[in-house]
Design a protein around this motif. Structure first.
Motif, PDB file in Angstrom:
ATOM      1  N   ILE A  26       0.834  -1.198   0.000  1.00 34.71           N
ATOM      2  CA  ILE A  26       0.000   0.000   0.000  1.00 34.71           C
ATOM      3  C   ILE A  26       0.870   1.249   0.000  1.00 34.71           C
ATOM      4  O   ILE A  26       1.829   1.351   0.770  1.00 34.71           O
ATOM      5  CB  ILE A  26      -0.925   0.022   1.234  1.00 34.71           C
ATOM      6  CG1 ILE A  26      -1.944  -1.110   1.156  1.00 34.71           C
ATOM      7  CG2 ILE A  26      -1.638   1.368   1.371  1.00 34.71           C
ATOM      8  CD1 ILE A  26      -2.820  -1.231   2.378  1.00 34.71           C
ATOM      9  N   THR A  27       0.533   2.212  -0.855  1.00 41.14           N
ATOM     10  CA  THR A  27       1.129   3.542  -0.842  1.00 41.14           C
ATOM     11  C   THR A  27       0.012   4.546  -0.575  1.00 41.14           C
ATOM     12  O   THR A  27      -0.933   4.641  -1.358  1.00 41.14           O
ATOM     13  CB  THR A  27       1.814   3.871  -2.170  1.00 41.14           C
ATOM     14  OG1 THR A  27       2.820   2.886  -2.460  1.00 41.14           O
ATOM     15  CG2 THR A  27       2.472   5.246  -2.123  1.00 41.14           C
ATOM     16  N   THR A  28       0.084   5.267   0.531  1.00 38.53           N
ATOM     17  CA  THR A  28      -0.980   6.190   0.928  1.00 38.53           C
ATOM     18  C   THR A  28      -0.898   7.493   0.121  1.00 38.53           C
ATOM     19  O   THR A  28       0.097   7.748  -0.572  1.00 38.53           O
ATOM     20  CB  THR A  28      -0.884   6.515   2.425  1.00 38.53           C
ATOM     21  OG1 THR A  28       0.282   7.329   2.637  1.00 38.53           O
ATOM     22  CG2 THR A  28      -0.799   5.253   3.265  1.00 38.53           C
ATOM     23  N   ALA A  69      -0.103  10.437   0.964  1.00 34.02           N
ATOM     24  CA  ALA A  69       1.064  11.246   1.313  1.00 34.02           C
ATOM     25  C   ALA A  69       2.384  10.511   1.089  1.00 34.02           C
ATOM     26  O   ALA A  69       3.454  11.074   1.331  1.00 34.02           O
ATOM     27  CB  ALA A  69       0.969  11.706   2.768  1.00 34.02           C
ATOM     28  N   GLY A  70       2.340   9.255   0.669  1.00 30.30           N
ATOM     29  CA  GLY A  70       3.568   8.524   0.380  1.00 30.30           C
ATOM     30  C   GLY A  70       4.021   7.569   1.456  1.00 30.30           C
ATOM     31  O   GLY A  70       5.092   6.960   1.333  1.00 30.30           O
ATOM     32  N   LYS A  71       3.250   7.370   2.511  1.00 28.25           N
ATOM     33  CA  LYS A  71       3.568   6.317   3.477  1.00 28.25           C
ATOM     34  C   LYS A  71       3.339   4.970   2.795  1.00 28.25           C
ATOM     35  O   LYS A  71       2.401   4.805   2.021  1.00 28.25           O
ATOM     36  CB  LYS A  71       2.673   6.437   4.716  1.00 28.25           C
ATOM     37  CG  LYS A  71       2.897   5.343   5.757  1.00 28.25           C
ATOM     38  CD  LYS A  71       1.832   5.384   6.852  1.00 28.25           C
ATOM     39  CE  LYS A  71       1.960   6.595   7.716  1.00 28.25           C
ATOM     40  NZ  LYS A  71       0.977   6.565   8.853  1.00 28.25           N
ATOM     41  N   THR A  72       4.206   4.014   3.072  1.00 29.61           N
ATOM     42  CA  THR A  72       4.096   2.710   2.414  1.00 29.61           C
ATOM     43  C   THR A  72       4.091   1.605   3.448  1.00 29.61           C
ATOM     44  O   THR A  72       4.859   1.643   4.414  1.00 29.61           O
ATOM     45  CB  THR A  72       5.254   2.479   1.437  1.00 29.61           C
ATOM     46  OG1 THR A  72       5.245   3.502   0.448  1.00 29.61           O
ATOM     47  CG2 THR A  72       5.118   1.136   0.742  1.00 29.61           C
ATOM     48  N   ALA A  73       3.225   0.614   3.243  1.00 31.27           N
ATOM     49  CA  ALA A  73       3.150  -0.529   4.155  1.00 31.27           C
ATOM     50  C   ALA A  73       3.170  -1.821   3.351  1.00 31.27           C
ATOM     51  O   ALA A  73       2.496  -1.936   2.326  1.00 31.27           O
ATOM     52  CB  ALA A  73       1.893  -0.453   5.008  1.00 31.27           C
ATOM     53  N   ILE A  74       3.940  -2.778   3.830  1.00 34.67           N
ATOM     54  CA  ILE A  74       4.051  -4.108   3.224  1.00 34.67           C
ATOM     55  C   ILE A  74       3.725  -5.134   4.303  1.00 34.67           C
ATOM     56  O   ILE A  74       4.255  -5.067   5.416  1.00 34.67           O
ATOM     57  CB  ILE A  74       5.478  -4.385   2.687  1.00 34.67           C
ATOM     58  CG1 ILE A  74       5.985  -3.223   1.826  1.00 34.67           C
ATOM     59  CG2 ILE A  74       5.536  -5.714   1.956  1.00 34.67           C
ATOM     60  CD1 ILE A  74       5.251  -3.048   0.531  1.00 34.67           C
ATOM     61  N   SER A  75       2.868  -6.106   4.001  1.00 33.83           N
ATOM     62  CA  SER A  75       2.632  -7.213   4.935  1.00 33.83           C
ATOM     63  C   SER A  75       2.916  -8.520   4.222  1.00 33.83           C
ATOM     64  O   SER A  75       2.657  -8.656   3.025  1.00 33.83           O
ATOM     65  CB  SER A  75       1.192  -7.204   5.460  1.00 33.83           C
ATOM     66  OG  SER A  75       0.255  -7.504   4.442  1.00 33.83           O
ATOM     67  N   TRP A 107      -3.776  -8.814   6.167  1.00 30.33           N
ATOM     68  CA  TRP A 107      -4.174  -7.914   5.081  1.00 30.33           C
ATOM     69  C   TRP A 107      -4.201  -6.476   5.581  1.00 30.33           C
ATOM     70  O   TRP A 107      -4.620  -6.215   6.711  1.00 30.33           O
ATOM     71  CB  TRP A 107      -5.565  -8.297   4.569  1.00 30.33           C
ATOM     72  CG  TRP A 107      -5.666  -9.725   4.161  1.00 30.33           C
ATOM     73  CD1 TRP A 107      -6.137 -10.768   4.913  1.00 30.33           C
ATOM     74  CD2 TRP A 107      -5.268 -10.299   2.917  1.00 30.33           C
ATOM     75  NE1 TRP A 107      -6.075 -11.940   4.206  1.00 30.33           N
ATOM     76  CE2 TRP A 107      -5.534 -11.679   2.974  1.00 30.33           C
ATOM     77  CE3 TRP A 107      -4.723  -9.769   1.750  1.00 30.33           C
ATOM     78  CZ2 TRP A 107      -5.274 -12.543   1.916  1.00 30.33           C
ATOM     79  CZ3 TRP A 107      -4.463 -10.621   0.691  1.00 30.33           C
ATOM     80  CH2 TRP A 107      -4.739 -11.993   0.782  1.00 30.33           C
ATOM     81  N   LEU A 108      -3.774  -5.545   4.735  1.00 28.75           N
ATOM     82  CA  LEU A 108      -3.719  -4.139   5.103  1.00 28.75           C
ATOM     83  C   LEU A 108      -4.636  -3.313   4.209  1.00 28.75           C
ATOM     84  O   LEU A 108      -4.883  -3.661   3.056  1.00 28.75           O
ATOM     85  CB  LEU A 108      -2.296  -3.597   4.979  1.00 28.75           C
ATOM     86  CG  LEU A 108      -1.187  -4.340   5.722  1.00 28.75           C
ATOM     87  CD1 LEU A 108       0.153  -3.674   5.448  1.00 28.75           C
ATOM     88  CD2 LEU A 108      -1.469  -4.393   7.210  1.00 28.75           C
ATOM     89  N   SER A 109      -5.128  -2.203   4.760  1.00 23.73           N
ATOM     90  CA  SER A 109      -5.846  -1.207   3.976  1.00 23.73           C
ATOM     91  C   SER A 109      -5.619   0.136   4.649  1.00 23.73           C
ATOM     92  O   SER A 109      -5.176   0.199   5.801  1.00 23.73           O
ATOM     93  CB  SER A 109      -7.341  -1.539   3.886  1.00 23.73           C
ATOM     94  OG  SER A 109      -7.983  -0.718   2.919  1.00 23.73           O
TER      95      SER A 109
END
Length: 468
Positions: A282-284, A286-292, A333-335
């Motif tokens: 996921i790339t928000t 504002a550019g924050k990124t999360a990987i699971s 899972w991420l959102s």
């Protein structure tokens, strides 16, 4: 790769009200479906599938077909995009904000694409995506649409006999502009992998397990690739494997990708079984990124891990390590809603893998995650925040088989469960195989059916459930 025998059905449902509409067979009775993909944007939905038709004496005729639904109109009559004998085809589809539908498929190391005009169902003559010299496409591809731009990420394999895989991306702003290949990098960095040596090794082979890509309206993008190297010194020695998951970012498609960050390294170890996949990327805004991703090998308890980069270009750091400890954590899972990240995941209660509890909470505060009202035999299968409403899809397990799929929707601080009305034919049951896709307004989930005879692996039917 397993062969799927399938019929694709679509069921429309409404979030909160969750009233089901009549199922529709998009494929109009096609069987022997080997692969498929679905996508949605706005009021446009698309489904693409490949069919392997036995012709007698082993030859197989493979075709790629597609159907489109716009607003309240019916699904279009399936259109055959491509046909070829004795091959395997992997298709994928995306829908742009302007309503154009973009289809790709990989066949014999080549990637072809076709697309519609705005709000039409007429597809262009298939064209081949240009590749780097000395490389051919694998079946690991990922598509990203942001507004009306298109980015393709794909694993490609060198044809010089080295067996190495590379990661490449292509980008295009609009239909009329040719695709530009942005970047090619070795998926097996020298800092982690030694090159194969046929003179000293009995066996040495590279493989790519997954490719994912995400982005935001600013054009910021994040890509991940899972890679593994399997080696054996002599025929008498055990086979060992080393695995990595790498991620890269860039500020916009016209820029080069940042240097790869390796967020997971395993091995070399002997591997009899594994569950090591990227679940979410996921790339928000504002550019924050999360990987699971999952992290489970052999008989060790499973682990679920989250890595977050607080800002584009910043290092990825592990999140919620203590909260994800326990006997086993999995299916994570991420959102995102704005810059707030959420997770739906499972904790295993004991050594029985069907004894699971499902949880939902904010990333960074998963120690306070709430147990979902699903009983102790449910597995999370997807998560999305749609119009501010969390939607979780789960499978319920009985006798180590999927008993039913259902959705949980958070309304007025209460989770409401609704069984998904999937109707396998007589002699078939639900499987662990699934696929899902979501946009700002839709969540699309699908699964296939499997022959209930344990001695037979035969699948039939793909139901697609769209939560609107």
């Amino acid at each position: 790769m397993r062969k799927l025998v399938a019929v694709l059905n679509v069921i429309a449902m409404t979030v909160l009200g969750i009233s089901s509409a009549q199922a529709f067979d998009v494929t109009r009775g096609d069987e022997n479906i080997s692969s498929y993909s679905v996508a949605t944007s706005g009021t446009t939905q698309a489904a693409i599938w490949s069919v392997n038709t036995p012709m007698g004496n082993d030859p197989v005729l493979t075709s790629v077909s597609i159907s489109v639904k716009r607003g309240k109109a019916d699904w279009s009559t399936p259109y055959t995009l491509y046909t070829q004998s004795d091959t395997y085809i992997t298709p994928a589809v995306e829908v742009r904000k302007n309503g154009t539908v973009f289809a790709v498929w990989v066949v014999d190391g080549h990637l072809y694409f076709s697309e519609t005009g705005d709000n039409t169902n007429s597809f262009s003559t298939p064209a081949e995506l240009p590749n780097a010299s000395g490389m051919e496409f694998t079946h690991d591809i990922a598509l990203l649409t942001v507004n009306n731009s298109m980015t393709i990420a794909a694993a490609v394999q060198r044809t010089d006999g080295s067996g190495e895989y590379w990661l490449a991306t292509w980008h295009r702003k609009a239909n009329s502009i040719p695709f530009r290949r942005d970047f090619v990098m070795n998926a097996f960095p020298a800092s982690e992998f030694s090159p194969c040596d046929s003179q000293t090794q009995a066996r040495c082979s590279y493989d790519v397990s997954s490719v994912t890509i995400s982005g935001n309206a600013k054009g910021q993008q994040t890509v991940t690739i899972g890679a593994s190297l399997e080696t054996q010194v002599t025929d008498e020695d055990p086979t060992t494997e080393k695995r990595t998951i790498s991620t890269m970012q860039r500020g916009k498609p016209s820029l080069y990708w940042d240097s790869p960050q390796i967020i997971s390294t395993v091995g070399p170890i002997e591997i009899n079984s594994y569950n090591n996949w990227v679940y979410s990327n996921i790339t928000t805004p504002a550019g924050k990124t999360a990987i699971s991703y999952s992290f489970e090998f052999n008989d060790d308890p499973g682990k679920a891990k989250i890595f977050v980069s607080p800002k584009l270009g910043k290092r990825f750091k592990s999140q919620d390590v203590e909260a994800l400890k326990g006997y086993a954590a999995r299916d994570i899972w991420l959102s995102a809603e704005g810059e707030t990240l959420y997770a739906a995941f499972n904790r295993q209660l004991d050594s029985n893998r069907s004894h699971l509890n499902a949880y939902f909470g904010k990333v960074g505060k998963l120690s306070k995650a709430k147990k979902l009202p699903t009983g102790n035999r449910s597995r999370t299968k997807g998560l999305a925040i749609i119009k501010g409403t969390p939607v979780v899809v789960l499978s319920k397990i009985k006798n180590f088989q999927v008993h039913e799929y259902g959705s949980l929707i958070l309304s007025k601080n209460k989770w409401k469960y609704k069984k998904l009305q999937l109707n396998p034919p007589t002699g078939y049951g639900l499987t662990f195989w699934f696929y899902w896709y979501y946009s700002d307004t839709h969540f699309t989930f699908s699964t296939i059916y499997e022959d209930l005879d344990p001695e037979i692996w035969s699948s039939f039917g793909v139901d697609v459930v769209t939560l609107i």
